[in-house]
Motif scaffolding. Structure first.
Motif, PDB file in Angstrom:
ATOM      1  N   GLN A  99       0.820  -1.211   0.000  1.00 37.61           N
ATOM      2  CA  GLN A  99       0.000   0.000   0.000  1.00 37.61           C
ATOM      3  C   GLN A  99       0.852   1.259   0.000  1.00 37.61           C
ATOM      4  O   GLN A  99       0.517   2.259  -0.628  1.00 37.61           O
ATOM      5  CB  GLN A  99      -0.916   0.007   1.233  1.00 37.61           C
ATOM      6  CG  GLN A  99      -2.014  -1.041   1.206  1.00 37.61           C
ATOM      7  CD  GLN A  99      -2.753  -1.109   2.525  1.00 37.61           C
ATOM      8  OE1 GLN A  99      -2.146  -1.046   3.603  1.00 37.61           O
ATOM      9  NE2 GLN A  99      -4.082  -1.233   2.456  1.00 37.61           N
ATOM     10  N   LEU A 100       1.965   1.193   0.706  1.00 38.06           N
ATOM     11  CA  LEU A 100       2.813   2.375   0.869  1.00 38.06           C
ATOM     12  C   LEU A 100       3.777   2.578  -0.293  1.00 38.06           C
ATOM     13  O   LEU A 100       4.177   3.701  -0.592  1.00 38.06           O
ATOM     14  CB  LEU A 100       3.599   2.244   2.178  1.00 38.06           C
ATOM     15  CG  LEU A 100       4.092   3.528   2.829  1.00 38.06           C
ATOM     16  CD1 LEU A 100       2.931   4.476   3.079  1.00 38.06           C
ATOM     17  CD2 LEU A 100       4.789   3.205   4.139  1.00 38.06           C
ATOM     18  N   GLY A 101       4.133   1.488  -0.961  1.00 36.36           N
ATOM     19  CA  GLY A 101       5.083   1.596  -2.063  1.00 36.36           C
ATOM     20  C   GLY A 101       6.522   1.438  -1.607  1.00 36.36           C
ATOM     21  O   GLY A 101       7.400   2.212  -1.986  1.00 36.36           O
ATOM     22  N   ILE A 102       6.787   0.410  -0.767  1.00 34.44           N
ATOM     23  CA  ILE A 102       8.165   0.077  -0.387  1.00 34.44           C
ATOM     24  C   ILE A 102       8.680  -0.903  -1.435  1.00 34.44           C
ATOM     25  O   ILE A 102       8.356  -2.089  -1.413  1.00 34.44           O
ATOM     26  CB  ILE A 102       8.232  -0.524   1.027  1.00 34.44           C
ATOM     27  CG1 ILE A 102       7.709   0.486   2.050  1.00 34.44           C
ATOM     28  CG2 ILE A 102       9.670  -0.929   1.365  1.00 34.44           C
ATOM     29  CD1 ILE A 102       7.702  -0.012   3.480  1.00 34.44           C
ATOM     30  N   LYS A 103       9.436  -0.401  -2.384  1.00 33.98           N
ATOM     31  CA  LYS A 103       9.851  -1.178  -3.553  1.00 33.98           C
ATOM     32  C   LYS A 103      11.143  -1.937  -3.276  1.00 33.98           C
ATOM     33  O   LYS A 103      12.105  -1.373  -2.744  1.00 33.98           O
ATOM     34  CB  LYS A 103      10.036  -0.251  -4.752  1.00 33.98           C
ATOM     35  CG  LYS A 103       8.770   0.499  -5.136  1.00 33.98           C
ATOM     36  CD  LYS A 103       9.034   1.484  -6.268  1.00 33.98           C
ATOM     37  CE  LYS A 103       7.767   2.264  -6.620  1.00 33.98           C
ATOM     38  NZ  LYS A 103       8.016   3.265  -7.693  1.00 33.98           N
ATOM     39  N   THR A 104      11.154  -3.198  -3.648  1.00 31.02           N
ATOM     40  CA  THR A 104      12.330  -4.043  -3.428  1.00 31.02           C
ATOM     41  C   THR A 104      12.692  -4.781  -4.712  1.00 31.02           C
ATOM     42  O   THR A 104      11.945  -4.767  -5.695  1.00 31.02           O
ATOM     43  CB  THR A 104      12.080  -5.097  -2.325  1.00 31.02           C
ATOM     44  OG1 THR A 104      11.205  -6.114  -2.846  1.00 31.02           O
ATOM     45  CG2 THR A 104      11.459  -4.474  -1.080  1.00 31.02           C
ATOM     46  N   CYS A 105      13.831  -5.471  -4.660  1.00 27.67           N
ATOM     47  CA  CYS A 105      14.186  -6.403  -5.723  1.00 27.67           C
ATOM     48  C   CYS A 105      13.334  -7.669  -5.565  1.00 27.67           C
ATOM     49  O   CYS A 105      12.522  -7.762  -4.644  1.00 27.67           O
ATOM     50  CB  CYS A 105      15.677  -6.740  -5.666  1.00 27.67           C
ATOM     51  SG  CYS A 105      16.161  -7.625  -4.159  1.00 27.67           S
TER      52      CYS A 105
END
Length: 399
Positions: A99-105
């Protein structure tokens, strides 16, 4: 006033009583005028329960599905805390990483944070909310849920601190600070009021479990101060920050880690890089490596890895180098004791370490050192004894 990131570990939210307690403290802090962002782990023991459920279904569950499962623990924690804060009269809103947009590999089970979208969280803060965020998790470029590995909520908290230009990241746990040794092993262990990033990275990477090493590395990169403190006493804890202008030589701590093993490939014609790549390509994390070469006999290569990986790693090397099976040996049940601090660079510290261990009939299997770390691999049965002896010699009796 500014933005404060507060992270609470699993023991801090393990039951309703603890959730209500920390909710009161968070609301008190909010009333001082700061914007508050709270990062939560799953309730104590819940992640292990989920892992057990997964392995009851499959011996080798797919990593993607495992992340979908494990991420639910934090979702429970954030919803319950947001409810508790609302009951105290403050506005709160919870967000999962997706929901927050914590982007990871896409490295499932041990993903790295690539970016955090801060628009939504800033809007929620502007509206007067206490924002509660699920730690330990993220979302990859394809929309899949990922997790950051054990201790990953610490990294989430520091990453949010960077994204929001926070004044400080407060990590709340069940201990009241960083100690010169594990207080359960050394009764006279001393609390460390301040420690620099480099020393804390070494301590975290060598057995001190109070902070996740990746979180300290991230804090160091962006110069974010970490305040480690207890959610039980709420006293001032230990500060992890940048280097002091005037550094004096000091041994910060004696750390230790258990359940290690050693594999040695003797008199082999194979190159070090080939042997290590054989293990690394199978996903084995290697701690210490030694390499000795003789023109007549070839190379002798030794490495340290976790005890639980010993049997399978041994089989990998046997299959890869069948002609060298007779020269492949292993030693289980080892541990590592490490001396950490700026003082390690001073002349004579290494000699003191070896002298203490030798005089007490503690044999050393391998040694590794850097500017601020001397680590010795020893038999696990001698580990706690070694920690106590070195702490007494280098910290308690140091002038």
């Amino acid at each position: 006033m500014g933005t404060i990131i507060q992270k609470f570990g699993g023991t801090s939210v393990k039951n309703t009583e603890r959730i209500l307690e920390i909710a009161k403290k968070i609301v008190e802090r909010k009333k001082l005028g700061d914007d508050i962002v709270v990062v939560l782990s799953a309730q104590g023991g819940y992640t292990d329960t989920l892992l057990k459920k997964a392995h009851n279904i499959s011996k080798t569950p797919k990593k993607r599905e495992l992340d979908v499962l494990l991420s639910t623990g934090e979702q429970i924690s954030i919803a319950l805390l947001a409810m508790a804060i609302e009951e105290l009269g403050e506005s709160a809103i919870s967000f999962t990483a997706t929901q927050l947009g914590i982007k990871t590999c896409s490295n499932y089970n041990c993903a790295q944070i690539l970016d955090i979208e801060n628009k939504k969280i800033k809007e929620a803060l502007k509206e007067g909310n206490i924002v509660v965020v699920a730690g330990f998790q993220g979302v990859d470029p394809y929309g899949n849920i990922t997790t950051l590995g054990r201790g990953g909520s610490d990294t989430t908290a520091v990453a949010l601190g960077v994204a929001l230009d926070a004044q400080e990241v407060e990590i709340y746990t069940d201990v009241d600070g960083i100690y010169s040794a594990d207080p359960r092993v050394v009764k006279d262990a001393k609390k460390i009021d301040e420690i620099n990033y480099s020393e804390m990275i070494e301590m975290a990477g060598n057995g001190a479990k109070v902070l996740h090493s990746r979180s300290v590395e991230l804090a160091c990169k962006y110069n974010i101060k970490i305040h480690l403190r207890s959610s039980y006493s709420w006293k001032e804890g230990s500060i992890v920050k940048g280097e002091d202008e005037m550094e004096k030589e000091v041994i910060r701590g004696i750390t230790h880690s258990k359940n290690l093993s050693k594999i040695t490939l003797r008199d082999t014609p194979h190159r070090l890089v080939d042997v290590i790549n054989t293990l690394s390509n199978k996903g084995y994390n290697i701690d210490i490596i030694t390499h000795d070469f003789d023109l007549e006999r070839g190379a002798t290569i030794s490495c340290i890895l976790k005890q639980e990986l010993l049997e399978s790693a041994f089989e990998v090397l046997e299959d890869k180098y069948p002609e060298s099976r007779k020269n492949l040996i292993h030693i289980p049940n080892l541990g590592k004791v490490s001396v950490i601090g700026i003082g390690v660079k001073s002349k004579g510290v290494a000699a003191q370490v070896f002298k203490v261990l030798s005089e007490n009939n503690i044999s050393i299997e391998m040694v590794s050192s850097s500017d601020i770390n001397i680590s010795c691999i020893i038999h696990q049965k001698n580990l706690e004894k070694a920690v106590s002896l070195l702490h007494r010699e280098l910290i308690e009796e140091a002038k």
